[in-house]
Design an enzyme around this catalytic site. Structure first.
Site: not given
Ligand code: NDP
Ligand code: GDP
Length: 345
Positions: A140, A142, A164
């Site tokens: 990520s 992040e 994270y």
């Molecule tokens: P989601 O949050 O939509 O999905 C993540 C999945 O991980 C869930 O379906 C869940 O599976 C499982 N999960 C969540 N919490 C836990 C936990 N505490 N323990 C075990 N499993 C857990 O994420 P995205 O699809 O958006 O992202 C996919 C991957 O890419 C993640 O690793 C995320 O960190 C990473 N990522 C995402 C970005 C984005 O912008 N979306 C950017 C960069 C990286 P279940 O259904 O089995 O509960």
């Molecule tokens: P992230 O980049 O993976 O943390 O994705 P998020 O969508 O959770 O947040 C993106 C950015 O939006 C971060 O910098 C947050 O601090 C900012 N942000 C501002 N207001 C909010 C809010 O109400 N919810 C979330 N999730 N993010 C917010």
């Protein structure tokens, strides 16, 4: 035809990736987090149980009946190894994670266990069960956090700003280490923020677009946000899962930045989302400093040149198209019209 195993298949990326791989003829297995005792997990999930467990994201893309599901405990190497035995994958896409930055400040050890150590366990299991498996790790932007270099590329040093981000750095380093130490085909996609209608409302783009639609319909009175001066490089999830698949099809495993190369402030995102429905965001948005994060990633933007040159990957959906698409879907949802989500804007 190859088998693929996707952990976190019920999440946003899991659903889009499953659709892509099914369309390519793969047998797609999805691992689902088990809440039962460790001794009972790691089996294929039967039909009745599937109905209860299968998530709306798989239904939304119309593929809930096309994937095979298996339960797993990410805290147990034995459970992960058994899942690899059952599913016999050629490719593993490790998407499961405690993926919310905001929540990671409240749940740092759970985040470390799953988002960090969970990856070490899975890499270990891959090495034990079948080191020929090709492995993708969901890294990520992040990890860059308070970056001193703009834009960020594959060689930019990490400076995470949340539990994270720190857990993802550990997972990333373990993936590189298993490639170098044991010769696994293991690669990390360093993906910048990517969005879709399948994002949960705990993420800001879905929160904004859902609120815009409800405000337009008279169902909500205001939108409360945290820091809207932050800048992100936002892309469309459907584009980004294509890069994951391309990464596993190269001669040699490598890590790749996946990003659009454009950054926009959250204020700009909000302004455009409200403008889509003819509203001025100033009239509806309240900023609450109580929602600010303890430490923030103020701005990130990625340089995806390596992915352009070596994978032939480029994002197809622009920032403007993305915001318009997300608002459009939320309007349909608010009117009760949305059933299947269109794959592309
Ligand atoms: P989601 O949050 O939509 O999905 C993540 C999945 O991980 C869930 O379906 C869940 O599976 C499982 N999960 C969540 N919490 C836990 C936990 N505490 N323990 C075990 N499993 C857990 O994420 P995205 O699809 O958006 O992202 C996919 C991957 O890419 C993640 O690793 C995320 O960190 C990473 N990522 C995402 C970005 C984005 O912008 N979306 C950017 C960069 C990286 P279940 O259904 O089995 O509960
Ligand atoms: P992230 O980049 O993976 O943390 O994705 P998020 O969508 O959770 O947040 C993106 C950015 O939006 C971060 O910098 C947050 O601090 C900012 N942000 C501002 N207001 C909010 C809010 O109400 N919810 C979330 N999730 N993010 C917010």
């Amino acid at each position: 035809m190859p088998n693929a195993l996707i952990t976190g298949i019920r999440g946003q990326d899991g659903a889009y990736l499953a659709k892509l791989l099914l369309d390519k003829g793969y047998t797609v297995w999805g691992a689902i987090r088990s809440h039962t005792a460790a001794t009972e997990v790691s089996g294929e999930i039967g039909r009745a149980e599937r109905e209860a467990m299968s998530a709306s994201s798989l239904h939304a893309l119309g593929i809930a009946d096309d994937v095979r599901l298996v339960s797993v405990d990410y805290l147990q190497i034995d459970s992960l190894a058994r899942v690899l035995d059952i599913t016999a994958p050629h490719e593993v896409y490790n998407l499961a994670a405690q993926s919310s930055v905001a929540r990671s400040f409240e749940a740092p050890t759970e985040t470390g266990e799953v988002t960090g150590l969970g990856v070490a366990r899975l890499l270990h299991a891959v090495r034990e069960v079948n080191p020929q498996i090709r492995f993708y790790q969901a890294s990520s932007s992040e990890m860059f956090g308070r970056s001193r270099e703009t834009p960020q590329n594959e060689n930019t040093p990490f400076y995470p700003r949340s539990p994270y981000g720190a857990a993802k750095v550990y997972a990333h380093c373990m993936t590189v280490n298993y490639r170098e130490a044991f010769g696994l085909y293991a690669c990390s996609g360093i993906l910048f923020n990517h969005e879709s209608p399948l994002r949960p409302e705990k993420f800001v783009t879905r929160k904004i677009c859902g609120s815009v639609a409800r405000i337009k319909m008279g169902l909500q009175k205001e939108l409360v946000l945290g820091n809207i001066e932050v800048e992100r490089d936002w892309g469309f999830a459907g584009d980004y899962v294509q890069a994951m698949h391309l990464m596993l099809g190269q001669d040699q495993a490598q890590d790749y930045i996946i990003a659009t190369g454009e950054n926009h402030s959250l204020r700009e995102f909000t302004q455009r989302a409200f403008a889509c429905v003819g509203l001025d965001y100033h009239d509806w948005v309240r900023v609450d400093p109580g929602l600010y994060r303890p430490s923030e990633v103020n701005a990130v933007v990625g340089d995806a040149s390596r992915a352009h040159d070596q994978l032939g990957w480029r994002p197809r959906v622009s920032f403007e198209e993305l915001v318009d698409f997300l608002v459009d879907v939320e309007l349909k949802r608010a009117r009760g019209e949305e059933r299947l989500v269109e794959y592309f804007p």
